[in-house]
Enzyme design. Structure first.
Site, PDB file in Angstrom:
ATOM      1  N   GLU A 223    -117.938-104.482 -48.872  1.00 22.45           N
ATOM      2  CA  GLU A 223    -117.377-105.645 -49.586  1.00 22.45           C
ATOM      3  C   GLU A 223    -115.851-105.591 -49.703  1.00 22.45           C
ATOM      4  O   GLU A 223    -115.266-106.458 -50.348  1.00 22.45           O
ATOM      5  CB  GLU A 223    -118.025-105.761 -50.966  1.00 22.45           C
TER       6      GLU A 223
ATOM      7  N   TRP B  20    -130.209-106.400 -52.854  1.00 19.53           N
ATOM      8  CA  TRP B  20    -130.788-105.868 -51.604  1.00 19.53           C
ATOM      9  C   TRP B  20    -130.992-104.359 -51.703  1.00 19.53           C
ATOM     10  O   TRP B  20    -131.682-103.765 -50.883  1.00 19.53           O
ATOM     11  CB  TRP B  20    -129.945-106.247 -50.377  1.00 19.53           C
ATOM     12  N   ASP B  21    -130.446-103.744 -52.738  1.00 22.94           N
ATOM     13  CA  ASP B  21    -130.671-102.331 -53.013  1.00 22.94           C
ATOM     14  C   ASP B  21    -132.162-101.997 -53.021  1.00 22.94           C
ATOM     15  O   ASP B  21    -132.563-100.899 -52.615  1.00 22.94           O
ATOM     16  CB  ASP B  21    -130.135-101.963 -54.406  1.00 22.94           C
TER      17      ASP B  21
ATOM     18  N   LYS C  20    -115.671 -99.665 -48.286  1.00 17.76           N
ATOM     19  CA  LYS C  20    -116.271 -99.372 -49.593  1.00 17.76           C
ATOM     20  C   LYS C  20    -117.589 -98.608 -49.428  1.00 17.76           C
ATOM     21  O   LYS C  20    -117.858 -97.658 -50.126  1.00 17.76           O
ATOM     22  CB  LYS C  20    -116.515-100.692 -50.325  1.00 17.76           C
ATOM     23  N   GLN C  21    -118.396 -99.075 -48.511  1.00 17.75           N
ATOM     24  CA  GLN C  21    -119.636 -98.363 -48.210  1.00 17.75           C
ATOM     25  C   GLN C  21    -119.971 -98.592 -46.750  1.00 17.75           C
ATOM     26  O   GLN C  21    -119.523 -99.569 -46.157  1.00 17.75           O
ATOM     27  CB  GLN C  21    -120.780 -98.829 -49.099  1.00 17.75           C
TER      28      GLN C  21
END
Lengths: 776, 776
Positions: free
Chosen positions: A488, A357-358, A601-602
């Site tokens: 994640e 999906w990046d 994580k993000q």
């Protein structure tokens, strides 16, 4: 973190050989041209630490899935980015001593990636155990002009002796993937041949039956004089090499120019592939090494003229952004709809697959603003072509009636990944793919894309959401159970705010798009309805019901959205309080501990604020940023860039700059201790986002582009260009002034700090820069 | 479901050869004696469907973990139950045709497991392609009298010819594990030898270096006359065989008695192992086949006299319970504290490891009530010996200060399992291990066990809980985040009621136990405190705080405890509404769909009601049963038995009987379509629980045993015995009467339907049976 790469505005420089970092350097010094690419491996034998890697775009191997405990729904295979022929190889022997920087004494080593002109050079002095010294200079490139050609110039000079030197340029398909699941070799020889100074190997992949031919032709010089020499043709399985023995004289360089060609069955028929390869090779040799090199420099000059970002007063930042832009262009050129942007591009094998999906969430905006419109469109069409596979993927999980779940990781549209918490649950990827369509149309105005391709994709995605959502009779709301959000470090949570939000947004956007196509392309709409068995009334009614009754976790008290149900039950520790020797936590903590922690994580809620910033007032964004950022460990390469944009928006300039630096120099400084696996290609687009959307405040809405730039403290100025609907704009910020130049031949109306400007063709406007924290 | 095993009260009978079910039959016809065991493989060559399996207790192989995506904290290896020597093998050739039921024409095939006398027999007629027919009769056993001895009698009679028959009895260590992660063989040859009619092979396992010797000695008869014969000693790697060629006459049987011995370095030094093996072999041969067979029958008679359950009027149920009891005794005898009860015993390799929470939760009560006290104690000591490893396991996950997390699956105390949602999250196993201590003491009264071993284990477990629990400032309660309950169809949930409940129960029980040891063994207590660095005041204060402030999810409206947070948000479908072709869902649904469904693999809240039934009133238990049972798919073999006990308790007699049948005939009827992998040994104890605790209503509290029996509808009567604190009681229920006989020489005070009875030595009391639904 490492700090051995010299700061320079246009070059990546390693001075002095650091064998312990060689795999990191190999990643950094990768070359590519969208068709093929390779890591910064040495031409000559190297028995030290190295990850051999040479890759061909679109060529993969479906490696049988490796799993401890099978779960129904897992894919049968994982498509691996395939290590292909070593085509750079040149074996060097001097009086039966082999040149090998792992065994020779090395001095004056310098390796330079010249980003301005698009080539890699290396030079060093090597001393053998018998005291003999040679001086070596090499230069190589992957041509962006002749897209199947790579060249190497390898020059060797005896410094303190005269004697026999043998050079063996070769092509070797007998390679392995480090990440092979069952230690299998993926290539089989098909045929090979030699003819005087030309040689080639054709190999075919097991299972997928991709055919590739790599060939070489070469010429040798003593000083500047071309020489003929006796060639010993050597053959092994999947290998040809030409051993050439030469009498070398002290102080006189011997130079080998090796021209290589890499073709695949994606573009050449199996019958003609060798013949085509031979033609390309002869053409390249005719053109000559110097011309190929100068063509390359010229082509890169053009690219830079359109896409360079200039930063004044901060060489580290300047080097970082150019490194990122350079690698993005090396990876993806938008000329082939079957290709996409792999997470490591041509710089490593890790993560396999080619598309995450990046692409939509991070890379698309970069290509939209720096390339022709068709490049971004190509990325969208890629997904359209995979729609049927996405429908089959959803069926495999128990969905029906045309629901589409795009894969987490894919090469050809089929899911590759096999962790249930990701494969089955990280479904927000579907949202990013829909968002990509929205973003493309918002930027380009190409709304017709909806009728041609987009609407079908949106329908598949909306059908998925409408089935994946559960109506909770208990809450009297729609909920989304068992998902993994962008963060994640949480798995299988209920009501991830981001996923819930983007899911309903997809439904809304699909409804709007349906109306638009119906109104503007009624025939097309009928065709679409029939093709998809669209039960309009029934399906849209459910969507509207979901839109009206979706559950969003939030804390009224804190004024924030909750990342997921129960997030506030976690122990609330700040990331800054994690002891330094435990960072990164993914390397130091058990998975159990990570999952139970509040650490992110993000960006997750913040990813939603980034995508949909217009939906929230600034205060809401600030509150969520203030709450979540301190809990974020940024252990995904995709994290800091989004935070840079949001920090810019809410005026946290200092942090914005830190985030930018972390993104743009992630690999150069090996922040996450994993550059050796390859570069973080997709997050490189994030560096661009940080400058252009972050510091530059560039946005597009209602067909108009707007800016709200500020200058990070450490910089004295910066400039970038964007393409926008057929025009090119240059934005320059320095000495508290903003200059916007219209480099096209038609007027462009823009917004600067919310004020309208009509910039005439080839004119520049000037305005006072406003500090970032004054933006609203 | 299959239905090919003939119903018989004492025998398992396969009439007519069903090669397609052969792997199922191999599981059903397994033999074992606690030291070694094997599947019902044929002695002669069989090229059809077969899973070769022969196992030695306590001998395992640490097979390198196979995993798709590594997570920190995973174990490096998975201990595999090791396939060991094929010691039953007898190759049979007739005029160079090999006897192989896959290629011969087979008739009159019958295979019988005689549970009463403890042997397996088989007979058949085989016809070769040339029309020659032989009649074969075999009988074999694993001696429970001579625990290292197994014998085979193999008899072959030419029916329509006279000619040459060769028999090759052999020992073969060149075997594989089907579940080997990397297709590796685990045994290496150490030495081997032959001497006249005796032969042996000694092999050693890679890595673990277990040594095992399997040897054979044999004798041959024509009719009843022993004969000498020429022996051709054959050797291959890890193999010895003795080829004996005989002239057979039409109508006259040739009989081979093969005596085998299996020794391991667990009990014999490497130096003497072969010598010991030879001694055992000679001794066995001297004793003779008939005597070994009759000793076996006698020994089983004694076992049955103490532990048989008799059921009248229902042969299927009778056969089921005996099959279960028989296999439990074949698997575990309680003579060696290093051994435990593997999920497949000696009947298959699947699941590896040897110890799960099944031991404490399901098997312990069976052994407590049917064996000497020391057997149950042995099972507890096994865990005590693994305490240090459990502490190290917890440390690996980030816990400290002596917190112990027992492994989900283990052979030697180290964790083997590698699915994060189980390895790290299915931590309720710790609770079952504490409960085992409680249960043992409740049953036996051996409270001193606490001082000797139990308290240290309880402390480690309580320390784990007190660290694993999180204080939610948001809820102002202690919560338990990220766990998997007994229902493995939910992963990584918050506040699994069962886990929360058993965790606080552990803390309470530890506090009580501390007090008791402190009062009664003050010196021991001091020693304990020092050894464990027990910070009594501080640690117990936190425990008390957790006990007082634990969060338990519940629905006031429904009057039930909630399996976990958000359980009611799921779509509430009943298990009966799952289309039949989708059952079992684990084989037919994606993992994603299973996780999001409300379906329960095995009792979860109800497992808690079962363990702690005294803590809840009958109405609460009924409400929870009524809510959860219809959502339970019972796809774990451990599910129906618990439901049988609860259904009995609340008077749902019909369902109780169905649950019983499903448990007790699970393997015989291959309910879950997986008997071919081996039998569900640990759930077999559940069948016993269903009868004794379910129908018989047996409980123990305050040192007293109580009963509240009812008769399931289909039965006319049933009887069982229990050992209780040195006495043996026989409970018989028939014609609406309950008879309880005290078979010991001291008075026993019991409760029957809540009424006190003092039963004098060797006396029987009689009472009216009360229907199950009248119990309170």
């Amino acid at each position: 973190m490492k700090n051995y790469i010299k700061h320079d505005p246009w070059k990546i420089i390693e001075e002095g050989f650091r064998p312990e970092y060689n795999e990191i350097s190999e990643s950094l010094f990768s070359l590519g041209n969208g068709r093929f690419g390779l890591r910064g491996n040495f031409e000559e034998t190297f028995t030290g630490k190295t990850l051999q890697g040479s890759y061909l775009a679109g060529v993969y191997y479906p490696d049988k899935t490796k799993v401890g405990w099978w779960k129904n729904g897992y894919p049968e295979y994982f498509a691996k980015v395939l290590n292909a022929a070593n085509w750079i190889g040149i074996r060097v022997e001097i009086d039966n001593h082999e040149l090998d920087l792992n065994t020779c004494k090395v001095s004056n080593f310098i390796r330079i990636l010249n980003m301005k002109e698009g080539y890699l050079s290396r030079s060093f002095t090597a001393e053998f155990s018998d005291g003999k010294q040679v001086q070596v200079e090499t230069k190589r490139l992957c041509s962006i002009v002749e897209e199947y050609i790579g060249t190497i110039q390898f020059s060797i000079k005896p410094l303190n002796f005269s004697g026999e030197i043998s050079l063996t340029p070769f092509i070797d398909f007998d390679v392995v993937n480090k990440d092979s699941n069952y230690d299998e070799k993926f290539w089989e020889e098909k045929n090979k041949g030699n003819d005087n100074n030309i040689g080639w190997v054709t190999a075919v992949t097991k299972k997928t039956k991709f055919v590739a031919t790599s060939g070489m032709i070469y010429e040798i010089f003593k000083g500047d004089t071309p020489i003929d020499s006796i060639i010993d043709h050597q053959e092994k399985e999947k290998y040809i090499g030409h051993r050439i023995t030469l009498n070398a004289e002290e102080g006189q360089a011997i130079t080998l120019n090796k021209y290589c060609c890499n073709l695949t069955s994606l573009n050449y028929s199996e019958e003609n592939i060798v013949e085509n390869c031979m033609q390309y090779l002869n053409k390249a040799k005719e053109k000559g090494y110097d011309k190929i090199l100068s063509d390359q420099a010229e082509a890169w000059e053009k690219k830079w003229a359109e896409s360079d970002i200039q930063i004044e007063g901060d060489v580290a930042a300047q080097q970082g952004i150019r490194f990122n832009i350079f690698h993005l262009y090396q990876t993806y050129t938008g000329t082939d709809e079957r290709l996409n942007i792999g997470p490591k591009g041509f710089t490593g094998e890790k993560y396999g697959g080619s598309t995450y999906w990046d692409t939509e969430a991070y890379c698309l905006p970069f290509y939209l603003a720096t390339s022709e419109e068709k490049v971004g469109r190509q990325l969208l069409v890629y997904r359209y072509k995979h729609l049927q596979k996405a429908i089959e993927n959803a069926e495999k999980l128990g969905f029906s009636r045309g629901a589409a779940l795009y894969p987490m990781v894919t090469m050809n549209g089929e899911e590759c990944h096999n962790e249930w918490e990701i494969t089955f649950e990280e479904i927000h990827r579907n949202g990013a793919i829909a968002y990509g369509i929205f973003d493309y149309i918002r930027y380009t105005g190409d709304k017709n894309y909806l009728a041609e391709y987009g609407l079908e994709v949106l329908l598949g995605i909306s059908r998925f959401w409408s089935q994946r959502i559960t109506f909770s009779t208990h809450k009297n709301k729609y909920v989304m159970l068992g998902v993994t959000g962008p963060n994640e470090y949480e798995n299988n949570v209920d009501n991830n705010w981001y996923t819930n939000y983007i899911a309903t947004w997809c439904l809304k956007y699909t409804l709007e798009s349906l109306d638009w196509v119906k109104t503007n392309f009624s025939e097309k709409y009928t065709e679409f309805s029939n093709k998809t068995n669209f039960a309009e009334a029934e399906e849209t009614e459910r969507w509207r019901d979901i839109i009206s009754n979706m559950y969003y976790p939030k804390s009224e008290e804190l004024g924030i959205f909750l990342q997921q149900d129960n997030y506030l039950d976690k122990e609330q520790i700040m990331a800054k309080d994690i002891p330094e020797d435990q960072i990164p936590i993914w390397q130091n903590w058990s998975w159990d501990r990570i999952l139970r922690s509040c650490f992110i994580k993000q960006g997750d809620v913040l990813q939603g604020m980034y995508f949909f910033e217009d939906h929230f007032d600034r205060e809401t964004i600030r509150k969520n940023y203030d709450f979540y950022e301190p809990r974020t460990v940024h252990e995904s390469s995709l994290s800091p860039c989004i935070h840079a944009v949001i920090a810019s928006k809410i005026g946290d300039k200092k942090r914005a700059y830190q985030f930018y630096l972390r993104t743009s120099r992630l690999d150069l400084d090996d922040y996450n201790n994993d550059t050796e696996d390859g570069l973080h290609i997709t997050s490189m687009a994030g560096s661009w986002l940080a400058v252009v959307k972050g510091f530059g405040g560039m946005r597009v809405s209602n067909g108009q582009v707007s800016f709200a730039p500020f200058i990070p403290e450490n910089w004295t100025g910066y400039a970038f260009k964007i393409r926008f609907r057929g025009s090119i704009l240059k934005i320059e910020v320095k000495e508290n002034k903003v200059y916007i130049s219209n480099e096209s031949d038609k007027q462009v109306d823009i917004l600067l700090y919310n004020k309208n400007y009509a910039i005439k063709a080839n004119e520049t406007i000037k305005a006072e820069a406003i500090p970032g924290d004054a933006l609203a």
